[in-house]
Design a protein around this motif. Sequence first.
Motif, short mmCIF file in Angstrom:
data_model
loop_
_atom_site.label_atom_id
_atom_site.label_comp_id
_atom_site.label_asym_id
_atom_site.label_seq_id
_atom_site.Cartn_x
_atom_site.Cartn_y
_atom_site.Cartn_z
N ALA A 113 34.37 -11.65 -22.27
CA ALA A 113 32.94 -11.54 -21.99
C ALA A 113 32.20 -10.99 -23.20
CB ALA A 113 32.72 -10.63 -20.77
N ASP A 114 30.86 -11.13 -23.18
CA ASP A 114 30.03 -10.57 -24.25
C ASP A 114 30.20 -9.06 -24.28
OD1 ASP A 114 29.08 -13.09 -24.84
OD2 ASP A 114 27.26 -12.86 -23.63
N LEU A 115 30.16 -8.49 -25.48
CA LEU A 115 30.33 -7.05 -25.63
C LEU A 115 29.27 -6.26 -24.87
CD1 LEU A 115 31.36 -6.68 -29.39
CD2 LEU A 115 32.82 -6.45 -27.37
N ASP A 116 28.10 -6.86 -24.68
CA ASP A 116 27.02 -6.17 -23.96
C ASP A 116 27.42 -5.82 -22.52
OD1 ASP A 116 25.45 -6.32 -26.17
OD2 ASP A 116 24.29 -8.06 -25.50
N GLU A 117 28.44 -6.54 -22.00
CA GLU A 117 28.84 -6.29 -20.62
C GLU A 117 29.51 -4.93 -20.44
OE1 GLU A 117 29.99 -8.76 -17.57
OE2 GLU A 117 29.94 -10.60 -18.76
N ILE A 118 30.13 -4.43 -21.49
CA ILE A 118 30.84 -3.16 -21.37
C ILE A 118 29.87 -2.01 -21.06
CG2 ILE A 118 32.25 -1.44 -22.56
CD1 ILE A 118 33.79 -3.85 -21.67
N PRO A 119 28.86 -1.76 -21.91
CA PRO A 119 27.91 -0.68 -21.56
C PRO A 119 27.17 -0.96 -20.26
CG PRO A 119 27.15 -1.93 -23.48
CD PRO A 119 28.55 -2.33 -23.23
N MET A 120 26.94 -2.24 -19.96
CA MET A 120 26.27 -2.59 -18.71
C MET A 120 27.15 -2.18 -17.52
SD MET A 120 25.01 -6.36 -17.40
CE MET A 120 24.31 -6.67 -19.02
N ALA A 121 28.45 -2.47 -17.63
CA ALA A 121 29.38 -2.11 -16.56
C ALA A 121 29.49 -0.60 -16.42
CB ALA A 121 30.75 -2.72 -16.85
N VAL A 122 29.60 0.10 -17.56
CA VAL A 122 29.72 1.56 -17.53
C VAL A 122 28.49 2.19 -16.89
CG1 VAL A 122 29.83 3.63 -18.96
CG2 VAL A 122 31.30 1.67 -19.49
N ASN A 123 27.31 1.76 -17.28
CA ASN A 123 26.08 2.32 -16.71
C ASN A 123 25.95 2.01 -15.23
OD1 ASN A 123 24.85 3.74 -18.87
ND2 ASN A 123 24.28 1.81 -19.83
N THR A 124 26.37 0.81 -14.84
CA THR A 124 26.31 0.43 -13.42
C THR A 124 27.21 1.33 -12.59
OG1 THR A 124 25.83 -1.89 -13.98
CG2 THR A 124 26.68 -1.44 -11.77
N ILE A 125 28.43 1.53 -13.07
CA ILE A 125 29.38 2.39 -12.36
C ILE A 125 28.90 3.84 -12.37
CG2 ILE A 125 31.74 3.29 -12.39
CD1 ILE A 125 32.62 0.54 -13.47
N ARG A 126 28.32 4.24 -13.49
CA ARG A 126 27.80 5.60 -13.60
C ARG A 126 26.72 5.87 -12.56
NH1 ARG A 126 25.52 8.27 -19.27
NH2 ARG A 126 25.51 10.44 -18.56
N ASN A 127 25.99 4.82 -12.19
CA ASN A 127 24.93 4.94 -11.19
C ASN A 127 25.44 4.77 -9.76
OD1 ASN A 127 22.86 5.41 -13.07
ND2 ASN A 127 22.59 3.22 -13.45
N GLY A 128 26.76 4.77 -9.62
CA GLY A 128 27.34 4.75 -8.29
C GLY A 128 27.57 3.37 -7.70
N GLN A 129 27.42 2.32 -8.53
CA GLN A 129 27.64 0.96 -8.05
C GLN A 129 28.90 0.37 -8.67
OE1 GLN A 129 23.80 -0.62 -9.33
NE2 GLN A 129 23.03 -0.47 -7.23
N GLU A 130 29.22 -0.84 -8.29
CA GLU A 130 30.38 -1.53 -8.84
C GLU A 130 29.94 -2.64 -9.78
OE1 GLU A 130 32.53 -2.86 -5.41
OE2 GLU A 130 33.62 -0.96 -5.23
#
Length: 213
Positions: A113-130
Amino acid sequence: MNENLYNILMIDDHPIVTDGLEKLLSTHIQAHCMKANDLNTLKQVLTGRDFNLCITDLEFPGTDGFNLIRMIHEHLPQCPILVYTMHEEPWIATKLYESDIRNFISGAVSKHADLDEIPMAVNTIRNGQEYFSQSFSLLYGKRSRTENRSPYRTLSDREKEVLTYLMQGLSTREIARRMYLSINTIQTYRKRLLEKMNAKNVAELVSKCKGLF
């Protein structure tokens, strides 16, 4: 460890991957990253430390990826786990969505996947989502539509051939000789068969596969 930062544990046997993840995430969030590139280091890190997120590969010397997830959850039951892997095979998605693994993870991102997905995934999980990248979401949808199909159908021709010999009672060395492959290669096929058929050992594998031939 700085308790005011978002503490991330990165698990991958390739230091270039964990170093790259640390550099990438440092430009998006304030985080303290700890890295484990081998099993001994990981066991030490998991003892007496807390993390806000664990990012792990599914390929790790000394254990298989799914036992690795169980190990992390056992030591860090409250820590979200993000799988970061190059494997997008349907059987991998199936294993990730099985209850004994699905309950332990908060997301999965493909290394393709695009590298942008990593911080996107981390921030999403950090906000309590999957967060599951598109490839895994699509595979999960495919899995949901075919979940009643036998996992035997996901086996490759080579895996079926190895399974046939195992059911005949042949040893790894004997199978390697018949298939003109190395013993290590046959051991890899055996490991995949156990994972795909959700069997703990060859005896259980043989029992589950009776009637499929």
